[in-house]
Design a protein around this motif. Sequence first.
Motif, mmCIF file in Angstrom:
data_model
loop_
_atom_site.group_PDB
_atom_site.id
_atom_site.type_symbol
_atom_site.label_atom_id
_atom_site.label_comp_id
_atom_site.label_asym_id
_atom_site.label_seq_id
_atom_site.Cartn_x
_atom_site.Cartn_y
_atom_site.Cartn_z
ATOM 1 N N VAL A 62 0.826 -1.217 0.000
ATOM 2 C CA VAL A 62 0.000 0.000 0.000
ATOM 3 C C VAL A 62 0.856 1.260 0.000
ATOM 4 O O VAL A 62 0.318 2.378 -0.016
ATOM 5 C CB VAL A 62 -0.966 0.024 1.197
ATOM 6 C CG1 VAL A 62 -1.851 -1.220 1.189
ATOM 7 C CG2 VAL A 62 -0.232 0.154 2.513
ATOM 8 N N PHE A 66 -1.477 4.631 0.540
ATOM 9 C CA PHE A 66 -2.057 4.832 1.876
ATOM 10 C C PHE A 66 -1.126 5.691 2.726
ATOM 11 O O PHE A 66 0.101 5.569 2.638
ATOM 12 C CB PHE A 66 -2.250 3.498 2.593
ATOM 13 C CG PHE A 66 -3.320 2.609 2.035
ATOM 14 C CD1 PHE A 66 -3.905 2.842 0.807
ATOM 15 C CD2 PHE A 66 -3.738 1.495 2.759
ATOM 16 C CE1 PHE A 66 -4.884 2.004 0.300
ATOM 17 C CE2 PHE A 66 -4.715 0.641 2.273
ATOM 18 C CZ PHE A 66 -5.287 0.903 1.036
ATOM 19 N N LEU A 79 -6.264 6.868 8.465
ATOM 20 C CA LEU A 79 -5.654 6.128 7.363
ATOM 21 C C LEU A 79 -6.289 6.655 6.078
ATOM 22 O O LEU A 79 -7.462 6.381 5.800
ATOM 23 C CB LEU A 79 -5.876 4.624 7.498
ATOM 24 C CG LEU A 79 -5.169 3.780 6.437
ATOM 25 C CD1 LEU A 79 -3.647 3.843 6.632
ATOM 26 C CD2 LEU A 79 -5.640 2.325 6.487
ATOM 27 N N MET A 81 -6.639 6.450 2.283
ATOM 28 C CA MET A 81 -6.454 5.392 1.298
ATOM 29 C C MET A 81 -6.836 5.929 -0.068
ATOM 30 O O MET A 81 -7.998 6.286 -0.292
ATOM 31 C CB MET A 81 -7.301 4.174 1.656
ATOM 32 C CG MET A 81 -7.078 3.665 3.069
ATOM 33 S SD MET A 81 -7.951 2.128 3.428
ATOM 34 C CE MET A 81 -9.644 2.697 3.312
ATOM 35 N N ASP A 88 -7.819 -4.506 -1.890
ATOM 36 C CA ASP A 88 -7.795 -3.793 -0.609
ATOM 37 C C ASP A 88 -9.054 -4.083 0.222
ATOM 38 O O ASP A 88 -9.150 -3.643 1.371
ATOM 39 C CB ASP A 88 -7.693 -2.282 -0.826
ATOM 40 C CG ASP A 88 -6.378 -1.865 -1.454
ATOM 41 O OD1 ASP A 88 -6.406 -0.980 -2.340
ATOM 42 O OD2 ASP A 88 -5.327 -2.413 -1.065
#
Length: 117
Positions: A62, A66, A79, A81, A88
């Motif tokens: 990621v 991320f 977080l 994203m 995911d």
Amino acid sequence: QVQLVESGGGLVQAGGSLRLSCAASTSIFRFNAMGWYRQAPGKQRDVVATITTLSTYVEDSVKGRFTISRDNAKNTVYLQMNSLKPEDTAVYSCAGRVRISGEFDYWGRGTQVTVSS
């Protein structure tokens, strides 16, 4: 009793973005580290990203998509994203570790993230 409560999950199309939040019932300075983990159906729970007051770690799959961050005043860890992929898709859980190292001590219940293709 320390509580960690996640929010921000949902259904998004591939390429989209979501921001997960983890609100702690106590000062996050209580934790030496906080992190995000995820568990897809039929798979083990894996670390996604962790954060301390000095550093961050993001898992290779990621990295670049991320970002983990913290707002000490709000006792919240985020977080972000971006460029989400179907792989995911998982339940994302927030965790806190009081000890300097080892296993995380406190866990939230998790929030579902589903990425459609």
